[in-house]
Design a protein around this motif. Structure first.
Motif, PDB file in Angstrom:
ATOM      1  N   LEU A   1      39.103  28.122  45.188  1.00 31.52           N
ATOM      2  CA  LEU A   1      40.134  26.929  45.624  1.00 31.52           C
ATOM      3  C   LEU A   1      40.135  25.836  44.895  1.00 31.52           C
ATOM      4  CD1 LEU A   1      40.065  27.451  49.398  1.00 31.52           C
ATOM      5  CD2 LEU A   1      41.557  28.551  48.035  1.00 31.52           C
ATOM      6  N   ARG A   2      41.071  25.293  44.473  1.00 32.55           N
ATOM      7  CA  ARG A   2      41.127  23.991  43.926  1.00 32.55           C
ATOM      8  C   ARG A   2      41.175  22.675  44.974  1.00 32.55           C
ATOM      9  NH1 ARG A   2      44.782  23.255  38.866  1.00 32.55           N
ATOM     10  NH2 ARG A   2      43.409  21.770  38.671  1.00 32.55           N
ATOM     11  N   SER A   3      40.916  22.953  46.196  1.00 32.30           N
ATOM     12  CA  SER A   3      40.842  21.939  47.158  1.00 32.30           C
ATOM     13  C   SER A   3      39.358  21.785  47.383  1.00 32.30           C
ATOM     14  CB  SER A   3      41.842  22.357  48.620  1.00 32.30           C
ATOM     15  OG  SER A   3      43.110  22.515  48.113  1.00 32.30           O
ATOM     16  N   ASN A   4      39.149  20.351  47.733  1.00 36.97           N
ATOM     17  CA  ASN A   4      37.541  20.344  47.870  1.00 36.97           C
ATOM     18  C   ASN A   4      37.304  20.592  49.550  1.00 36.97           C
ATOM     19  OD1 ASN A   4      36.619  19.528  45.354  1.00 36.97           O
ATOM     20  ND2 ASN A   4      37.208  17.075  45.811  1.00 36.97           N
ATOM     21  N   VAL A   5      38.538  20.444  50.179  1.00 34.89           N
ATOM     22  CA  VAL A   5      38.383  20.638  51.597  1.00 34.89           C
ATOM     23  C   VAL A   5      39.324  21.781  52.274  1.00 34.89           C
ATOM     24  CG1 VAL A   5      38.534  19.810  54.110  1.00 34.89           C
ATOM     25  CG2 VAL A   5      37.435  18.586  52.187  1.00 34.89           C
TER      26      VAL A   5
ATOM     27  N   ALA B   1      40.577  11.185  57.985  1.00 37.29           N
ATOM     28  CA  ALA B   1      40.633  12.317  58.600  1.00 37.29           C
ATOM     29  C   ALA B   1      40.090  13.283  58.229  1.00 37.29           C
ATOM     30  CB  ALA B   1      41.776  12.685  59.536  1.00 37.29           C
ATOM     31  N   SER B   2      39.200  14.008  59.037  1.00 33.16           N
ATOM     32  CA  SER B   2      38.651  15.391  58.669  1.00 33.16           C
ATOM     33  C   SER B   2      39.504  16.633  58.875  1.00 33.16           C
ATOM     34  CB  SER B   2      37.366  15.923  59.504  1.00 33.16           C
ATOM     35  OG  SER B   2      37.783  15.976  60.793  1.00 33.16           O
ATOM     36  N   ALA B   3      39.409  17.816  58.224  1.00 28.30           N
ATOM     37  CA  ALA B   3      40.280  18.813  58.140  1.00 28.30           C
ATOM     38  C   ALA B   3      40.095  19.384  59.564  1.00 28.30           C
ATOM     39  CB  ALA B   3      39.831  20.115  57.156  1.00 28.30           C
TER      40      ALA B   3
ATOM     41  N   ASN C   1      33.717  22.146  53.899  1.00 31.81           N
ATOM     42  CA  ASN C   1      33.728  21.076  53.785  1.00 31.81           C
ATOM     43  C   ASN C   1      34.641  20.569  55.072  1.00 31.81           C
ATOM     44  OD1 ASN C   1      31.726  20.684  51.863  1.00 31.81           O
ATOM     45  ND2 ASN C   1      33.344  20.671  50.212  1.00 31.81           N
ATOM     46  N   SER C   2      34.854  21.010  55.966  1.00 29.17           N
ATOM     47  CA  SER C   2      35.830  20.790  57.126  1.00 29.17           C
ATOM     48  C   SER C   2      35.566  19.530  58.001  1.00 29.17           C
ATOM     49  CB  SER C   2      36.287  21.867  57.993  1.00 29.17           C
ATOM     50  OG  SER C   2      35.261  22.488  58.566  1.00 29.17           O
ATOM     51  N   SER C   3      34.393  19.093  57.925  1.00 29.07           N
ATOM     52  CA  SER C   3      33.862  18.030  58.733  1.00 29.07           C
ATOM     53  C   SER C   3      33.856  16.617  58.042  1.00 29.07           C
ATOM     54  CB  SER C   3      32.579  18.377  59.501  1.00 29.07           C
ATOM     55  OG  SER C   3      32.650  19.535  60.338  1.00 29.07           O
ATOM     56  N   VAL C   4      34.115  16.464  56.883  1.00 24.77           N
ATOM     57  CA  VAL C   4      34.190  15.432  56.060  1.00 24.77           C
ATOM     58  C   VAL C   4      35.303  14.423  56.162  1.00 24.77           C
ATOM     59  CG1 VAL C   4      33.549  14.324  53.746  1.00 24.77           C
ATOM     60  CG2 VAL C   4      32.613  16.613  54.420  1.00 24.77           C
ATOM     61  N   ALA C   5      35.304  13.466  56.568  1.00 26.29           N
ATOM     62  CA  ALA C   5      36.815  12.517  56.668  1.00 26.29           C
ATOM     63  C   ALA C   5      36.959  11.838  55.330  1.00 26.29           C
ATOM     64  CB  ALA C   5      36.215  11.216  57.585  1.00 26.29           C
ATOM     65  N   LEU C   6      38.410  12.234  54.979  1.00 23.53           N
ATOM     66  CA  LEU C   6      38.711  11.888  53.656  1.00 23.53           C
ATOM     67  C   LEU C   6      40.040  11.009  53.608  1.00 23.53           C
ATOM     68  CD1 LEU C   6      37.942  14.912  51.603  1.00 23.53           C
ATOM     69  CD2 LEU C   6      36.733  13.068  51.401  1.00 23.53           C
TER      70      LEU C   6
END
Length: 372
Positions: free
Chosen positions: A114-118, A249-251, A134-139
């Motif tokens: 995937l080209r998505s970081n999350v 927000a996180s994913a 990386n679904s718990s990282v707020a971006l």
């Protein structure tokens, strides 16, 4: 008198040498002619032997070349050399570092490339996590913010037919984004909500927040309160548009928002319309969806929202059906204009190949994959 004496002396010398004056004059003329011919011959030899004028090469860039041209200066022919670019010069633009890149999320590899970081995919009915990266990282979430904006507007039960006016306060002076709504344009709250959700119209989203009871500060407070009530603990809002990178927000949080917003038919409809026409101040404007997938017959999308700012990369959240199963997809910090759409297609293919019975959960955190 002096000239006569010199002539007599010269004549005597010629007599002594045995040469007549006429012969002496002929010999002198012959020598002069020979001397002239020698000078001309030497000039011709030099002209033939001299190499052609070489083009100056000093300090010549590898992307440049010299072109020989003939010019006339004060009526005289001159050969000049002009520098021209051998290839089009393209300015070197350093890659934009997103918040995810700076956090090192781009180092996380996944089996789908995937080209998505999350990324996060969950089953809507059971809340089962099917894919996680990386679904718990707020971006920063960019215009995905407008999904919460629409939720607050709908739940406030304000008059949807009330006319709202775009003011100078709605002009984006942070990112300097463009808008088709001019200052002074008037639309109903319903139309503002429609184009904010479907086409990510920033001035419409700003006008919605500004016309909330208590103004924009009260609206933002309501957004954060709603996030807490949904259990979105990694989420924080500072505006109603998403233009600020401080909207994060996180994913996992966004998946909760998608499920909550899906409960409202107006949000489902407006977010998935492909086109819509409005008439601000009597002038017709045709808007189109910011997500090309909603017009595709290959997709069954029940709700969606896209977003982009430099700090956030390309973002996409949606609820769709795959092999008869309703799933929530979240892609954040994707690289490339259509990369988030491509990631959605790769994810759908992977889910279809796995099948609902043999689905393998992929959990990626910090580059480590856990399957179970």
């Amino acid at each position: 008198m002096l000239k006569s004496a010199l002539a007599v002396v010269t004549t005597l010398l010629f007599v002594v040498a045995g040469i007549s004056p006429a012969q002496a004059q002929t010999s002198a003329n012959t020598k002069k002619t020979a001397a002239k011919k020698t000078v001309v011959k030497k000039a011709v030899v030099r002209r033939q032997a001299a190499p052609k004028r070489a083009a100056p090469q000093a300090s010549l860039d590898h992307r440049e070349k010299l072109v020989k041209k003939v010019a006339y200066v004060h009526g005289k022919r001159r050969v000049v050399y002009q520098r021209v670019s051998a290839m089009p010069t393209v300015p070197v633009v350093p890659p934009v570092m997103t918040a995810g890149d700076m956090a090192g999320l781009n180092l996380t590899q996944d089996p789908l490339a995937l080209r998505s970081n999350v990324a996060l995919v969950i089953d809507q009915a059971s809340s089962q996590v099917l894919f996680e990266k990386n679904s718990s990282v707020a971006l920063p979430i960019a215009s995905v913010t407008k999904l919460m904006t629409s939720l607050v507007v709908v739940e406030a039960r304000q008059n949807m037919e009330e006319t709202l006016t775009v003011t100078d306060d709605d002009v984006d002076r942070q990112k300097h984004s463009s808008s088709r709504l001019r200052v002074g344009a008037q639309l109903s709250r319903d139309d503002m909500l429609h184009i904010a959700l479907m086409s990510s119209e920033n001035r419409a989203a700003s006008a919605l927040g500004r016309n909330y009871p208590g103004g924009l500060p009260a609206f933002v407070a309501a957004m954060n309160a709603k996030a807490r009530s949904l259990g979105m603990m990694d989420t924080h809002y500072v505006d109603s548009t998403g233009l600020s990178s401080n909207n994060v927000a996180s994913a996992r949080d966004l998946a909760k928002l998608v499920v909550a917003a899906y409960n409202y038919p107006v949000i489902r409809q407006y977010s998935t319309d492909a086109k819509y026409m409005v008439e601000p101040s009597g002038h017709a404007l045709q808007y189109a969806s910011s997500n090309r997938l909603v017009a595709s017959k290959d997709w069954d999308i029940g709700l969606q929202k896209t977003g982009y700012i430099n700090e956030a990369g390309h973002c996409l959240v949606m609820l769709t059906k795959i092999e008869g199963r309703s799933v929530v997809m979240v892609f954040l910090d994707s690289k490339g204009k259509l990369s988030h759409v491509g990631d959605a297609a790769r994810m759908r293919k992977w889910l279809s190949e796995q099948g609902p019975q043999n689905l393998t959960r992929v959990n990626l955190r910090g580059g480590r994959a856990d399957e179970g």
